[in-house]
Design an enzyme around this catalytic site. Structure first.
Site, short mmCIF file in Angstrom:
data_model
loop_
_atom_site.label_atom_id
_atom_site.label_comp_id
_atom_site.label_asym_id
_atom_site.label_seq_id
_atom_site.Cartn_x
_atom_site.Cartn_y
_atom_site.Cartn_z
N ASN A 115 0.80 -1.23 0.00
CA ASN A 115 0.00 0.00 0.00
C ASN A 115 0.83 1.27 0.00
O ASN A 115 0.44 2.28 0.59
CB ASN A 115 -0.96 0.02 1.20
CG ASN A 115 -1.92 -1.15 1.19
OD1 ASN A 115 -1.81 -2.06 2.02
ND2 ASN A 115 -2.84 -1.16 0.26
N LYS A 171 1.25 -12.10 -3.61
CA LYS A 171 2.15 -11.20 -4.32
C LYS A 171 3.52 -11.15 -3.66
O LYS A 171 4.56 -11.28 -4.34
CB LYS A 171 1.57 -9.79 -4.38
CG LYS A 171 2.45 -8.82 -5.19
CD LYS A 171 1.91 -7.40 -5.18
CE LYS A 171 2.27 -6.69 -3.90
NZ LYS A 171 2.00 -5.23 -3.97
N HIS A 176 -0.18 -2.76 -11.33
CA HIS A 176 0.09 -2.51 -12.75
C HIS A 176 -0.15 -3.77 -13.57
O HIS A 176 -0.82 -3.73 -14.61
CB HIS A 176 1.53 -2.05 -12.94
CG HIS A 176 1.85 -0.73 -12.32
ND1 HIS A 176 1.29 0.46 -12.74
CD2 HIS A 176 2.66 -0.41 -11.28
CE1 HIS A 176 1.75 1.45 -12.01
NE2 HIS A 176 2.58 0.95 -11.11
#
Length: 226
Positions: free
Chosen positions: A45, A133, A153
Site C-alpha cells: 500500500n 504477491k 500494474h
C-alpha cells in the site's frame, strides 16, 4: 480455440513487442531473500520511493535482524514511518522475523530455493502479512523461481490486454499468469508489464493512441476501436 487458449496466444506477440520497446531483461541476483521479504512487507500500500526510504532507514538504524526483533515496536514504527501504515508493518515485520528464527534457528530463508515451488510459496504465505504477491516477489526476484507476481500494474494491464478475465482478483490472477507466461520469462515479463503500466497503460488517462500493443489489446479493440 477456447477462451484460455485465446488469452495465451497473445503472449508471444505481446512479449516480443515489449522486448523491442524495453530491451532484453535478464535476472541477476539482487537483494537477499530476507531483504526482499522485509522490503515487500514495507511496500504494501505504498510506492517504491517510500518503500526504499523506509528500508534504507531500517538497515541504517539496526545492524542485523536480531536488532530489529529486539527493538521497541514504537522505535521501529518511527524508523519505517515513511512507508505508511507503520503501526501495522512494524509488528508484522517483527512477527515474521520471530517466526523465521523460531523455525529455522537463523534469519535466513534461502532453504526455500531447495523446496518445490508450491511448498516454498505455501511456507511464505503461512507467515502473517505475507500474501501471494509478496511470496511471488521473493521467489521470483531472490531465487529466479517461476512465480509470477501480480501487482496493481500487472493486474490492470493484464485485464486490459486480455490475459486476465475482467472480474478476476489480483490474488487469483497469480496462477492464471503463471499458466500463460513461460516459466523462464516470468521475471522479464513481470517487469515489462510494470513498465508498460507506468509509461503507457496508466490507471487514469491511458495513452492508447500511442500504445504499441493496441492491435492485441482487448480493451482498445472493444472500446476505442470497435
Amino acid at each position: 480455440m477456447n477462451d484460455f487458449e485465446r488469452r495465451k496466444a497473445k503472449y508471444q506477440p505481446v512479449a516480443q513487442i515489449l522486448r523491442d520497446v524495453y530491451g532484453e531483461l535478464t535476472w541477476h541476483p539482487g537483494q537477499s531473500a530476507m531483504d526482499e521479504l522485509v522490503s515487500c512487507i514495507l511496500s504494501q500500500n505504498t510506492n517504491d520511493t517510500n518503500r526504499d526510504k523506509a528500508f534504507a532507514a531500517l538497515k541504517a538504524r539496526y545492524p542485523d535482524w536480531q536488532a530489529v526483533v529486539d527493538a521497541p515496536t514504537d522505535d521501529l514504527i518511527e524508523t519505517i514511518r515513511s512507508a505508511g501504515l507503520a503501526n501495522q508493518k512494524a509488528p508484522r515485520i517483527q512477527r515474521a522475523l520471530e517466526r523465521i528464527y523460531r523455525e529455522r534457528g537463523e534469519y535466513n530463508i534461502d532453504f526455500l530455493n531447495e523446496l518445490p515451488l508450491d511448498e516454498a510459496r505455501d511456507w511464505l504465505i503461512s507467515i502473517d502479512g505475507v500474501g501471494p504477491k509478496t511470496a511471488a516477489i521473493v521467489l521470483c526476484f531472490a531465487f529466479n523461481r517461476p512465480a509470477f507476481p501480480v501487482d496493481t500494474h500487472v493486474h490492470r494491464v493484464g485485464k486490459r490486454i486480455g490475459f486476465l478475465p475482467e472480474n478476476i482478483s489480483a490474488e487469483k490472477a497469480h496462477p492464471f499468469m503463471e499458466a500463460i507466461v513461460p516459466p523462464e520469462d516470468h521475471y522479464a515479463f513481470h517487469i515489462y508489464l510494470i513498465r508498460h503500466g507506468r509509461d503507457t497503460c496508466r490507471a487514469r488517462n491511458p495513452m492508447c493512441a500511442r500504445c504499441p500493443l493496441k492491435n492485441y489489446c482487448d480493451d482498445y479493440q472493444s472500446t476505442i476501436n470497435p
